[in-house]
Scaffold this active site. Sequence first.
Site, PDB file in Angstrom:
ATOM      1  N   PRO A   1      27.807  34.230  36.258  1.00  0.00           N
ATOM      2  CA  PRO A   1      29.240  34.344  36.578  1.00  0.00           C
ATOM      3  C   PRO A   1      30.062  33.080  36.316  1.00  0.00           C
ATOM      4  O   PRO A   1      31.260  33.082  36.516  1.00  0.00           O
ATOM      5  CB  PRO A   1      29.230  34.686  38.069  1.00  0.00           C
ATOM      6  CG  PRO A   1      27.826  34.936  38.453  1.00  0.00           C
ATOM      7  CD  PRO A   1      26.954  34.348  37.426  1.00  0.00           C
TER       8      PRO A   1
ATOM      9  N   TYR B   1      38.487  30.719  28.472  1.00  0.00           N
ATOM     10  CA  TYR B   1      38.615  31.151  29.869  1.00  0.00           C
ATOM     11  C   TYR B   1      39.646  32.278  30.007  1.00  0.00           C
ATOM     12  O   TYR B   1      39.417  33.254  30.715  1.00  0.00           O
ATOM     13  CB  TYR B   1      39.001  29.963  30.762  1.00  0.00           C
ATOM     14  CG  TYR B   1      38.765  30.219  32.242  1.00  0.00           C
ATOM     15  CD1 TYR B   1      39.794  30.678  33.059  1.00  0.00           C
ATOM     16  CD2 TYR B   1      37.509  30.024  32.819  1.00  0.00           C
ATOM     17  CE1 TYR B   1      39.573  30.938  34.409  1.00  0.00           C
ATOM     18  CE2 TYR B   1      37.275  30.274  34.164  1.00  0.00           C
ATOM     19  CZ  TYR B   1      38.315  30.732  34.950  1.00  0.00           C
ATOM     20  OH  TYR B   1      38.092  31.003  36.284  1.00  0.00           O
TER      21      TYR B   1
ATOM     22  N   HIS C   1      47.392  32.763  37.784  1.00  0.00           N
ATOM     23  CA  HIS C   1      46.933  31.371  37.811  1.00  0.00           C
ATOM     24  C   HIS C   1      47.141  30.733  36.436  1.00  0.00           C
ATOM     25  O   HIS C   1      46.666  31.246  35.427  1.00  0.00           O
ATOM     26  CB  HIS C   1      45.454  31.288  38.219  1.00  0.00           C
ATOM     27  CG  HIS C   1      45.245  31.406  39.697  1.00  0.00           C
ATOM     28  ND1 HIS C   1      44.305  30.679  40.380  1.00  0.00           N
ATOM     29  CD2 HIS C   1      45.882  32.157  40.631  1.00  0.00           C
ATOM     30  CE1 HIS C   1      44.373  30.962  41.671  1.00  0.00           C
ATOM     31  NE2 HIS C   1      45.317  31.868  41.848  1.00  0.00           N
TER      32      HIS C   1
ATOM     33  N   LYS D   1      33.165  36.077  33.109  1.00  0.00           N
ATOM     34  CA  LYS D   1      33.214  36.975  31.940  1.00  0.00           C
ATOM     35  C   LYS D   1      32.587  38.345  32.191  1.00  0.00           C
ATOM     36  O   LYS D   1      32.763  39.256  31.389  1.00  0.00           O
ATOM     37  CB  LYS D   1      32.482  36.321  30.754  1.00  0.00           C
ATOM     38  CG  LYS D   1      33.213  35.121  30.174  1.00  0.00           C
ATOM     39  CD  LYS D   1      34.589  35.489  29.680  1.00  0.00           C
ATOM     40  CE  LYS D   1      35.454  34.260  29.471  1.00  0.00           C
ATOM     41  NZ  LYS D   1      36.881  34.543  29.609  1.00  0.00           N
TER      42      LYS D   1
ATOM     43  N   TYR E   1      35.676  24.445  39.868  1.00  0.00           N
ATOM     44  CA  TYR E   1      34.251  24.497  39.489  1.00  0.00           C
ATOM     45  C   TYR E   1      33.696  23.073  39.658  1.00  0.00           C
ATOM     46  O   TYR E   1      34.312  22.121  39.186  1.00  0.00           O
ATOM     47  CB  TYR E   1      34.085  24.910  38.031  1.00  0.00           C
ATOM     48  CG  TYR E   1      34.462  26.352  37.737  1.00  0.00           C
ATOM     49  CD1 TYR E   1      35.803  26.741  37.646  1.00  0.00           C
ATOM     50  CD2 TYR E   1      33.483  27.320  37.548  1.00  0.00           C
ATOM     51  CE1 TYR E   1      36.156  28.061  37.377  1.00  0.00           C
ATOM     52  CE2 TYR E   1      33.823  28.642  37.262  1.00  0.00           C
ATOM     53  CZ  TYR E   1      35.161  29.001  37.180  1.00  0.00           C
ATOM     54  OH  TYR E   1      35.505  30.301  36.912  1.00  0.00           O
TER      55      TYR E   1
END
Length: 394
Positions: free
Chosen positions: A293, A385, A72, A297, A201
Site C-alpha cells: 500500500p 502519486y 489534497h 495504488k 510517509y
Amino acid sequence: MKTQVAIIGAGPSGLLLGQLLHKQGIENVILEKVSPDYVLGRIRAGVLEQGFVDLMREAGVAERMDSEGEIHDGFEIALNGVRNRIDLKGLTGGNTVIVYGQTELTRDLMDARTKTNQTTHYQVNDVQPHDMLEEHPYVTYESGGKQYKLECDYIAGSDGFHGVSRKSIPKDCITEYERLYPGGWLGLLSDTPPVNPELVYIRHERGFALCSLRSQTRSRYYLQVGKNDKIEDWNDERFWEELKRRLPKDLADKLITGPSIEKSIAPMRSFVVDPMQYGRLFLLGDAAHIVPPTGAKGLNTAASDVYTLYTILTKVYGQGKTELLKEYSKICLRRIWDGERFSWWMSNMLHKFEETSAFNEKIYNSEIEYYLNSDAGRRVIAEQYVGLPYDNVE
Ligand code: FAS
Ligand code: PHB
C-alpha cells in the site's frame, strides 16, 4: 437465470463496474460470498487518483465523495526526522488526489445499486465460472441450500486475491509474478484529529510509518511490523508509543491519541497475473494484481481495470467491436506495471527490511535523498502519486 455480464465479487471493483455497465444499459448480476456489512467492515484504502474520482462521477455516485472527500494538493515524506513536502499541484500542472475512505465509496456504490434495483446476491457459496472458452459461459453457485446457474455473455472476476476467478484459469495459461516483503502494515483507525492536515510517509531507523486520515476528526495510522508480529502483540498503548518514536519530533509532540476503532495487519505483496483474461472471463482489481500500500495504488489500479473493461464492453454491445475483447489484458497491464513499480520503489525507499544489505540500505537512502533534493525527482514522485493517464481504448 440469465444476464449479460456476471460479476463475481461486490468489492469496489465489482460494484463500480456494475454501476458503469448499468448506466450504459448493460444488464449485470453480482455474486458476493459475504454480507454487505462484512464488505463495509474492511478498512482499506484512503487516497483516490483523479482517474478514480472521474469514474465515480461518470457512474453518478460521486455526490458524497465530492462533498465529504478532501482534496489534497500535496503530501510529505519525512527522512531521518526531516520533513519534505511533495507539491502535487505545483509539480503536475494542477493535479491533486482526494482523500475519501474505501469503506465510504463502497457504501455509496452499494446504495446506488439498491436504488436502481440491480441484482446482487450476497452470502452465496461455491461460486464457480464454467465454459469460459465457449460462446455461452455460465456461473454456478449455492444460496439458501439451493444450487443456481447464471447464464451470461461475459464473466467479470472481481473477487480479490483469494477469489475463485483467477484460480479457475488453467495454470499453464497464465504467468504469475510475485514479490513477498518480510512483514506487513499494522493499521489503526481512531476518532482523533489527524496529526497533520496532509499525509506523511516516514522513513525511520525503527521502521516505516504513515500518518493518513479519513476526515478532520478521524485518523488512519500505519506502522511497519515484522513478519512474526500478530495483532494481539499490539495493544493501543504500544501502538501509540511506537508511532511517537517514528514521527518527526514536532509531529510527535502534537499527536493526539485515543482508542482504536479498528486495528489490523495487512501483508505486503507485489503480484501480477498475465494475461488477466481467459476466453470470456476477465479479471480485474485484486483478483489480477496486488501492490504494497505504500504508493496508494491498490484501489486506483483496480479503477483503471474497471475503466478498460467497461469501455470495451460498452463498445462490444453498442458497436459490435468484439475485436477489442482480446486487447483487455494488454491495455490493463501496461498501467498496472507502472503502479507495481511505483509501489515497489516507494516501499524499498521508505521501509527497513531485515533482508536488505547494509550496502543497499545506503543506496536506498542516497536515492530517496537525491529525488527529494531535486525538482525533477520530486516531479517524478508527484506524477506517479496523482496517477498516470488511463490508456485510450480504440
Ligand atoms: P476486494 O478484495 O476488495 O473485493 C473482492 C470481493 O470479492 C470481496 O468482497 C470478497 O468477499 C469477494 N469474493 C472473494 N471470493 C469470492 C468468491 N469465491 N465468490 C464470491 N465473492 C468472492 N489499497 C490502497 O490503495 N491503500 C491501502 O491502504 C490499502 N490497504 C489494504 C489493506 C488490506 C488488508 C487489503 C487486503 C488491501 C488493501 N488495499 C489498499 C488494496 C485494496 O484497497 C484493494 O485494492 C481493493 O480492495 C480492491 O478492490 P477489489 O478488486 O474489489 O477486491
Ligand atoms: C490510507 O489512508 O489508508 C492510505 C493512504 C495512503 C497509502 C496507504 C493507505 O499509501
